[in-house]
Design a protein around this motif. Structure first.
Motif, mmCIF file in Angstrom:
data_model
loop_
_atom_site.group_PDB
_atom_site.id
_atom_site.type_symbol
_atom_site.label_atom_id
_atom_site.label_comp_id
_atom_site.label_asym_id
_atom_site.label_seq_id
_atom_site.Cartn_x
_atom_site.Cartn_y
_atom_site.Cartn_z
ATOM 1 N N ALA A 22 17.888 18.845 -5.718
ATOM 2 C CA ALA A 22 18.757 18.357 -6.799
ATOM 3 C C ALA A 22 19.595 17.151 -6.391
ATOM 4 O O ALA A 22 19.859 16.260 -7.195
ATOM 5 N N ASN A 23 20.056 17.107 -5.158
ATOM 6 C CA ASN A 23 20.887 15.999 -4.690
ATOM 7 C C ASN A 23 20.802 15.925 -3.164
ATOM 8 O O ASN A 23 20.159 16.768 -2.526
ATOM 9 N N ARG A 24 21.466 14.940 -2.604
ATOM 10 C CA ARG A 24 21.378 14.728 -1.158
ATOM 11 C C ARG A 24 21.912 15.938 -0.374
ATOM 12 O O ARG A 24 21.327 16.361 0.624
ATOM 13 N N GLY A 25 23.032 16.510 -0.853
ATOM 14 C CA GLY A 25 23.605 17.662 -0.175
ATOM 15 C C GLY A 25 22.646 18.838 -0.153
ATOM 16 O O GLY A 25 22.502 19.528 0.866
ATOM 17 N N MET A 26 21.968 19.070 -1.289
ATOM 18 C CA MET A 26 21.030 20.195 -1.374
ATOM 19 C C MET A 26 19.819 19.965 -0.471
ATOM 20 O O MET A 26 19.326 20.901 0.176
ATOM 21 N N GLU A 225 34.676 22.494 4.350
ATOM 22 C CA GLU A 225 33.964 21.225 4.510
ATOM 23 C C GLU A 225 32.458 21.425 4.393
ATOM 24 O O GLU A 225 31.751 20.565 3.848
ATOM 25 N N ILE A 226 31.960 22.557 4.897
ATOM 26 C CA ILE A 226 30.522 22.849 4.782
ATOM 27 C C ILE A 226 30.134 23.050 3.327
ATOM 28 O O ILE A 226 29.123 22.523 2.853
ATOM 29 N N ILE A 227 30.957 23.811 2.585
ATOM 30 C CA ILE A 227 30.683 24.042 1.158
ATOM 31 C C ILE A 227 30.713 22.725 0.394
ATOM 32 O O ILE A 227 29.850 22.460 -0.453
ATOM 33 N N ASN A 233 27.662 18.609 -2.933
ATOM 34 C CA ASN A 233 27.221 17.235 -2.673
ATOM 35 C C ASN A 233 28.381 16.287 -2.391
ATOM 36 O O ASN A 233 28.410 15.140 -2.861
ATOM 37 N N GLY A 234 29.383 16.766 -1.656
ATOM 38 C CA GLY A 234 30.505 15.926 -1.253
ATOM 39 C C GLY A 234 31.637 15.836 -2.260
ATOM 40 O O GLY A 234 32.633 15.160 -2.012
ATOM 41 N N ASN A 235 31.521 16.531 -3.384
ATOM 42 C CA ASN A 235 32.544 16.483 -4.428
ATOM 43 C C ASN A 235 33.655 17.492 -4.121
ATOM 44 O O ASN A 235 33.511 18.688 -4.349
ATOM 45 N N MET A 240 33.592 24.769 -7.856
ATOM 46 C CA MET A 240 32.782 25.695 -7.079
ATOM 47 C C MET A 240 33.331 25.873 -5.661
ATOM 48 O O MET A 240 33.218 26.961 -5.089
ATOM 49 N N VAL A 241 33.928 24.844 -5.096
ATOM 50 C CA VAL A 241 34.511 24.928 -3.754
ATOM 51 C C VAL A 241 35.575 26.019 -3.727
ATOM 52 O O VAL A 241 35.576 26.904 -2.862
ATOM 53 N N LEU A 242 36.488 25.971 -4.699
ATOM 54 C CA LEU A 242 37.572 26.948 -4.774
ATOM 55 C C LEU A 242 37.036 28.345 -5.049
ATOM 56 O O LEU A 242 37.428 29.322 -4.387
ATOM 57 N N ILE A 243 36.133 28.466 -6.026
ATOM 58 C CA ILE A 243 35.611 29.775 -6.410
ATOM 59 C C ILE A 243 34.886 30.430 -5.239
ATOM 60 O O ILE A 243 35.095 31.604 -4.924
ATOM 61 N N GLU A 244 34.030 29.661 -4.570
ATOM 62 C CA GLU A 244 33.248 30.237 -3.481
ATOM 63 C C GLU A 244 34.150 30.684 -2.323
ATOM 64 O O GLU A 244 33.973 31.774 -1.773
ATOM 65 N N LEU A 245 35.115 29.850 -1.974
ATOM 66 C CA LEU A 245 36.044 30.212 -0.898
ATOM 67 C C LEU A 245 36.856 31.452 -1.249
ATOM 68 O O LEU A 245 37.050 32.342 -0.417
ATOM 69 N N GLU A 246 37.350 31.511 -2.493
ATOM 70 C CA GLU A 246 38.175 32.646 -2.893
ATOM 71 C C GLU A 246 37.372 33.937 -2.959
ATOM 72 O O GLU A 246 37.879 35.007 -2.639
ATOM 73 N N GLU A 247 36.112 33.859 -3.387
ATOM 74 C CA GLU A 247 35.271 35.056 -3.401
ATOM 75 C C GLU A 247 35.077 35.581 -1.980
ATOM 76 O O GLU A 247 35.130 36.783 -1.729
ATOM 77 N N ILE A 248 34.831 34.665 -1.044
ATOM 78 C CA ILE A 248 34.648 35.058 0.354
ATOM 79 C C ILE A 248 35.927 35.706 0.889
ATOM 80 O O ILE A 248 35.907 36.791 1.484
#
Length: 527
Positions: A22-26, A225-227, A233-235, A240-248
């Motif tokens: 989908a993008n460079r990050g993926m 930073e990894i997420i 993709n660097g955004n 999603m950064v916040l949601i994923e971290l908080e779920e973890i």
């Protein structure tokens, strides 16, 4: 005031481009995960040496019991290492454990290829098994915990499917080297078993650590930073950064509250964990006791029993079967998000049960004809081959791709490494039993041994139907919480909601119900 609720993972993922390219990050993420995916290569590579005349000559045509020992010693090496694997993964990280295992495996393959006698060959295979235990414990954990949320299940399933990649390499390499009349006919395949380990060690600086392990070790910024780099993709502003971290973070908090200390005894402290233990026990043994061990390790004996006795024909059939196994297992690996896990397991088990019953009847027919006339019917022999192909196809529907995926999905972070160690332990026990029992039973009671598997497969079907639960869903933390009951799932949702409520709101219908079947959480809207 608008009806709104805190953003949840499913809302964040909705409408997002989430293809593997989908993008460079993926792209960078999945190239990174490919390094871990090839760990499965070494586990499947064992097939083939027994079909080589040069190998049999060098080791003086091993008897059934000696052959069983030569096969089983690698699993004994795994058993010796397993008590240390979870500790290594949790203390030193998934990445370091993966590389440590790769190094030990590479040393083992070099010693195996250089073996001068039975003792050296056995010791090399034991060392290979020791390293393999660390490698295959860390690899699926790293894939599961690092992959993009919607790609976790297919990628872990693909990891298990790539067992066939090693089997294909071994089958066709041995098919190419069986014409060599010197020891290189079996030494070359032995050395090439270390291919995946060499690739991983050469790529060591590119392998990324698990964000979940980093958060658990207090390195939240590194995890973030990894997420950001790979999942968004660097955004940095992506929700999603916040949601994923908080779920973890919330899942780790709830786990630590529920379990004052974590050990293997934790599997017996709650109802959810006890069920996890029995599911892992079932998956570990069923994945090896479903008749697949006959094809994987003793295909030569099966083919001998239906008239295919030449080295060339056996190597050709082995090579074609492994290619078919890879194609079908990869195909179904990519469909795991389309169908329920439990549905795929049930379909797979029913299919292999019916196929094995027909296979048993055909084997009996061939043997009785041989006893009466001195030779069996070639048509019946070909029918047995067809059943073997059909069996492999049904095995690929569920048991091929899902066994590791299902085990790691049902486990919370604090028990994930230990649970995977238990799975590998049960697999090793099942393999050791298979490698001693199968050749002896097939030599002594021949086709009647298949009846044992017919009965056992029916027992497997009953267990899968009553014990297995559905785990399909996008969120790893929410999926793991399914076995802990509704209360724990709601605590996870509420904890993430509290942490993210001030960030963003999305419209929701008032009093929307929780969709329990798909594990999609929708909270009652606030007014």
């Amino acid at each position: 005031m608008a009806n709104t609720a805190p953003v949840m993972m499913e809302a964040v993922l909705a409408g997002r481009s989430n293809g593997y390219l989908a993008n460079r990050g993926m792209i960078l993420l999945n190239l990174n995960l490919a390094i871990s995916l090839i760990s499965s290569y070494a586990t499947g590579y064992d097939d083939g040496l027994q079909t080589l005349d040069t190998w049999n000559e060098f080791f003086h045509t091993p008897s059934a019991s000696t052959l069983a020992l030569l096969n089983a010693i690698q699993n004994v090496g795994q058993l010796v290492a397993l008590p240390f694997c979870a500790l290594a993964c949790d203390k030193f990280g998934r990445r370091a454990t993966l590389l440590f295992g790769a190094l030990i495996m590479l040393v083992g393959t070099i010693l195996q290829g250089s073996a001068q006698n039975n003792g050296m060959f056995i010791a090399a295979r034991g060392l290979l098994g020791f390293g393999l235990a660390f490698n295959i414990t860390a690899a699926p954990l790293l894939i599961l915990e690092l992959a993009f949320p919607t790609q976790r299940a297919p990628l872990v399933s693909l990891y298990n499917a790539l067992w066939s990649l090693g089997a294909i390499a071994a089958a066709w390499i041995t098919y190419g080297t069986f014409r060599l009349t010197n020891d290189n006919g079996w030494r070359i395949p032995s050395y090439l078993q270390g291919f995946s380990s060499a690739i991983q060690l050469l790529s060591c600086f590119f392998i990324v650590e698990s964000p979940r392990w980093l958060v658990d070790r207090g390195q939240e910024e590194k995890a973030k930073e990894i997420i950001i780099k790979y999942h968004t993709n660097g955004n940095r502003e992506d929700y999603m950064v916040l949601i994923e971290l908080e779920e973890i973070k919330e899942a780790l908090r709830l786990e630590k509250e529920a379990l004052v200390s974590t050990s293997y005894l934790s599997f017996f402290q709650t109802k959810g964990n006890r069920r996890r233990f029995f599911i892992i026990l079932a998956v570990g043994f069923f994945s090896q006791w479903s008749g697949n061990g006959l094809i994987s390790y003793y295909l030569t004996l099966v083919l001998d029993s239906i008239g295919y006795k030449t080295e060339a024909s056996q190597n050709l059939i082995n090579g074609l079967l492994t290619i078919w196994g890879l194609v079908t297992t990869v195909f179904f690996s990519l469909l795991v998000n389309k169908f329920g896990r439990r549905t795929m397991f049930l379909t797979s088990t029913i299919g292999i049960l019916v196929t094995f019953i027909i296979w048993t009847a055909l084997e009996a027919t061939y043997k009785k004809a041989t006893d009466l006339t001195g030779s069996g019917s070639p048509t019946v022999g070909r029918a047995v081959l067809a059943m073997i192909v059909l069996y492999n196809t049904f095995f690929a529907v569920g048991w091929g791709p899902l066994q590791v995926t299902y085990v790691v999905e049902i486990l919370p972070y604090q028990l994930r490494a230990r649970g995977l160690v238990l799975y590998n332990f049960f697999v090793a026990l099942a393999l050791i039993f298979n490698q001693y029992a199968n050749p002896i039973a097939m030599t002594n009671i021949k086709w009647k041994y298949y009846i044992v598997y017919d009965v056992w497969l029916f027992i497997e079907l009953v267990v899968v139907y009553f014990l297995f639960v559905e785990t399909r869903g996008a969120s790893l933390e929410a999926t793991a919480a399914i076995l802990d009951g509704v209360a724990v799932q709601e605590q996870l949702i509420e904890g993430v909601a509290r942490a993210t409520e001030h960030e963003s709101k999305v419209p929701l219908p008032v009093n929307e119900k929780v969709d329990r079947g798909s594990n999609v959480e929708m909270r009652t809207a606030k007014c």
